[in-house]
Write a protein that holds these residues in place. Structure first.
Motif, PDB file in Angstrom:
ATOM      1  N   ASP A   1      52.615  15.496  29.340  1.00  0.00           N
ATOM      2  CA  ASP A   1      51.288  16.000  28.312  1.00  0.00           C
ATOM      3  C   ASP A   1      51.649  16.365  27.212  1.00  0.00           C
ATOM      4  OD1 ASP A   1      50.238  15.549  31.157  1.00  0.00           O
ATOM      5  OD2 ASP A   1      50.530  17.530  31.248  1.00  0.00           O
ATOM      6  N   LEU A   2      52.588  17.213  27.240  1.00  0.00           N
ATOM      7  CA  LEU A   2      52.950  17.390  25.328  1.00  0.00           C
ATOM      8  C   LEU A   2      52.838  16.774  24.007  1.00  0.00           C
ATOM      9  CD1 LEU A   2      54.789  20.622  26.520  1.00  0.00           C
ATOM     10  CD2 LEU A   2      52.435  20.553  25.731  1.00  0.00           C
ATOM     11  N   VAL A   3      53.317  15.442  24.585  1.00  0.00           N
ATOM     12  CA  VAL A   3      54.097  13.819  23.348  1.00  0.00           C
ATOM     13  C   VAL A   3      52.904  12.950  24.368  1.00  0.00           C
ATOM     14  CG1 VAL A   3      56.403  14.966  23.694  1.00  0.00           C
ATOM     15  CG2 VAL A   3      56.055  13.201  25.295  1.00  0.00           C
ATOM     16  N   ASP A   4      53.228  12.371  22.906  1.00  0.00           N
ATOM     17  CA  ASP A   4      52.623  10.827  22.965  1.00  0.00           C
ATOM     18  C   ASP A   4      53.029   9.802  23.954  1.00  0.00           C
ATOM     19  OD1 ASP A   4      53.031   8.834  21.320  1.00  0.00           O
ATOM     20  OD2 ASP A   4      53.373  10.477  20.366  1.00  0.00           O
ATOM     21  N   PRO A   5      52.061   8.533  24.663  1.00  0.00           N
ATOM     22  CA  PRO A   5      52.626   8.323  26.087  1.00  0.00           C
ATOM     23  C   PRO A   5      53.982   7.509  25.517  1.00  0.00           C
ATOM     24  CG  PRO A   5      50.635   8.044  26.181  1.00  0.00           C
ATOM     25  CD  PRO A   5      51.060   9.274  24.955  1.00  0.00           C
ATOM     26  N   SER A   6      54.185   6.303  24.416  1.00  0.00           N
ATOM     27  CA  SER A   6      55.064   6.528  24.042  1.00  0.00           C
ATOM     28  C   SER A   6      56.429   6.300  23.476  1.00  0.00           C
ATOM     29  CB  SER A   6      55.020   5.406  22.471  1.00  0.00           C
ATOM     30  OG  SER A   6      53.982   5.751  21.790  1.00  0.00           O
ATOM     31  N   THR A   7      55.987   8.043  22.785  1.00  0.00           N
ATOM     32  CA  THR A   7      57.049   8.654  22.805  1.00  0.00           C
ATOM     33  C   THR A   7      57.739   8.812  24.242  1.00  0.00           C
ATOM     34  OG1 THR A   7      56.649   9.179  21.332  1.00  0.00           O
ATOM     35  CG2 THR A   7      58.399  10.762  21.968  1.00  0.00           C
ATOM     36  N   ARG A   8      56.719   9.461  25.273  1.00  0.00           N
ATOM     37  CA  ARG A   8      57.669   9.533  26.441  1.00  0.00           C
ATOM     38  C   ARG A   8      58.423   8.536  27.065  1.00  0.00           C
ATOM     39  NH1 ARG A   8      57.774   9.561  31.920  1.00  0.00           N
ATOM     40  NH2 ARG A   8      58.044  11.205  32.589  1.00  0.00           N
ATOM     41  N   LYS A   9      57.709   7.760  27.541  1.00  0.00           N
ATOM     42  CA  LYS A   9      58.871   6.361  27.587  1.00  0.00           C
ATOM     43  C   LYS A   9      59.944   6.372  26.868  1.00  0.00           C
ATOM     44  CE  LYS A   9      55.550   2.806  28.850  1.00  0.00           C
ATOM     45  NZ  LYS A   9      54.400   1.699  28.362  1.00  0.00           N
ATOM     46  N   VAL A  10      59.925   6.333  25.990  1.00  0.00           N
ATOM     47  CA  VAL A  10      61.546   6.091  24.666  1.00  0.00           C
ATOM     48  C   VAL A  10      62.259   7.634  25.125  1.00  0.00           C
ATOM     49  CG1 VAL A  10      62.631   5.433  22.746  1.00  0.00           C
ATOM     50  CG2 VAL A  10      60.258   5.059  23.259  1.00  0.00           C
ATOM     51  N   LEU A  11      61.938   8.902  25.500  1.00  0.00           N
ATOM     52  CA  LEU A  11      62.504   9.616  26.495  1.00  0.00           C
ATOM     53  C   LEU A  11      63.525   9.091  27.118  1.00  0.00           C
ATOM     54  CD1 LEU A  11      60.308  12.948  25.069  1.00  0.00           C
ATOM     55  CD2 LEU A  11      62.130  11.655  23.855  1.00  0.00           C
ATOM     56  N   ASP A  12      63.157   9.036  27.617  1.00  0.00           N
ATOM     57  CA  ASP A  12      63.725   7.785  29.523  1.00  0.00           C
ATOM     58  C   ASP A  12      64.362   7.441  29.238  1.00  0.00           C
ATOM     59  OD1 ASP A  12      63.116   9.195  31.714  1.00  0.00           O
ATOM     60  OD2 ASP A  12      62.261   7.641  32.833  1.00  0.00           O
ATOM     61  N   ALA A  13      63.511   6.579  28.127  1.00  0.00           N
ATOM     62  CA  ALA A  13      64.952   5.133  28.120  1.00  0.00           C
ATOM     63  C   ALA A  13      66.282   6.093  27.645  1.00  0.00           C
ATOM     64  CB  ALA A  13      64.463   4.420  27.281  1.00  0.00           C
TER      65      ALA A  13
END
Ligand SMILES: [Zn+2]
Length: 230
Positions: free
Chosen positions: A148-160
């Protein structure tokens, strides 16, 4: 360096593409032998070539040099000859271990892109733990915790990035399954780390500095105020 825009690797300044600022040379073993047609498998490797690109920057007078590989043996390989590493030097307020992982991931980019991706993954974990003060059993749980602290697009890339870094960190259960990572791909992970360095550490630092400057300015002004009737 794409065909339309050239950039100086030292100062980042755009460089016009003309004879005085840009040179490109191809080298391979069929060069200078126009009659040579590599037909069989044995000779086909003679077509593998390197391209050397030189950009002379009118702004800082440095010459950026890249060596780019083509063909079966050197495919997708880019070597930065000058400057030798594209790693940025980050300020001291970013923890040393994080900067070291980042610089090392850059240094082995061409030699071992898989190891570079693993280091990028470790760098990311260090950043999440330090910046967000989150420490869990696994990187996957840590990414979940900052959901919830990062924007959704960043979150996806973090996981990738986590999953790509896993390719180098953990051998596949099926040893016949080999997933390779190309230098260009590992370089993209490093660009993402750079983006996070900027978005998290540098922006926070710059904002804090600005706020402190305004507070200091106010203190300064207040101390300069003279009593009305003096
Ligand atoms: Zn320059």
């Amino acid at each position: 360096m794409d065909s339309e825009h050239l950039f100086c690797l030292f100062c980042g300044c755009p460089v016009p593409k003309h004879y005085d600022t840009f040179r490109e040379e191809n080298l391979n073993f069929s060069k200078g032998r126009p009659q040579f047609v590599p037909s069989d498998d044995e000779n086909f490797h003679k077509r593998d070539e390197i391209t050397i690109q030189l950009v002379d920057c009118p702004n800082c007078r440095n010459v950026s040099i890249d060596i780019i590989g083509k063909g079966r043996q050197f495919r997708n390989r880019i070597m930065n000859f000058n400057p030798i590493s594209l790693a940025k030097s980050y300020p001291n307020y970013i923890p040393l271990t994080i900067r070291e992982d980042y610089e090392e991931a850059h240094a082995i980019l061409n030699l071992s892109p898989k190891a570079s991706a693993t280091l990028s993954r470790r760098c990311l974990q260090g950043m999440i733990r330090d910046f967000w003060q989150v420490s869990k059993r696994s990187l996957s749980d840590e990414i979940e915790a900052i959901n919830d602290l990062v924007d959704p697009s960043t979150r996806k890339v973090l996981d990738a990035l986590r999953k790509i870094g896993n390719i180098g960190a953990h051998p596949e259960k099926d040893i016949n399954l080999i997933v390779d990572i190309e230098p260009l791909e590992a370089h993209k992970l490093l660009k993402f780390i750079e983006l996070l360095m900027q978005k998290w550490y540098i922006e926070r630092h710059d904002n804090e500095t600005l706020l402190q400057d305004i507070l200091d300015m106010d203190t300064n002004k207040q101390s300069q105020r003279k009593p009305k009737n003096s």
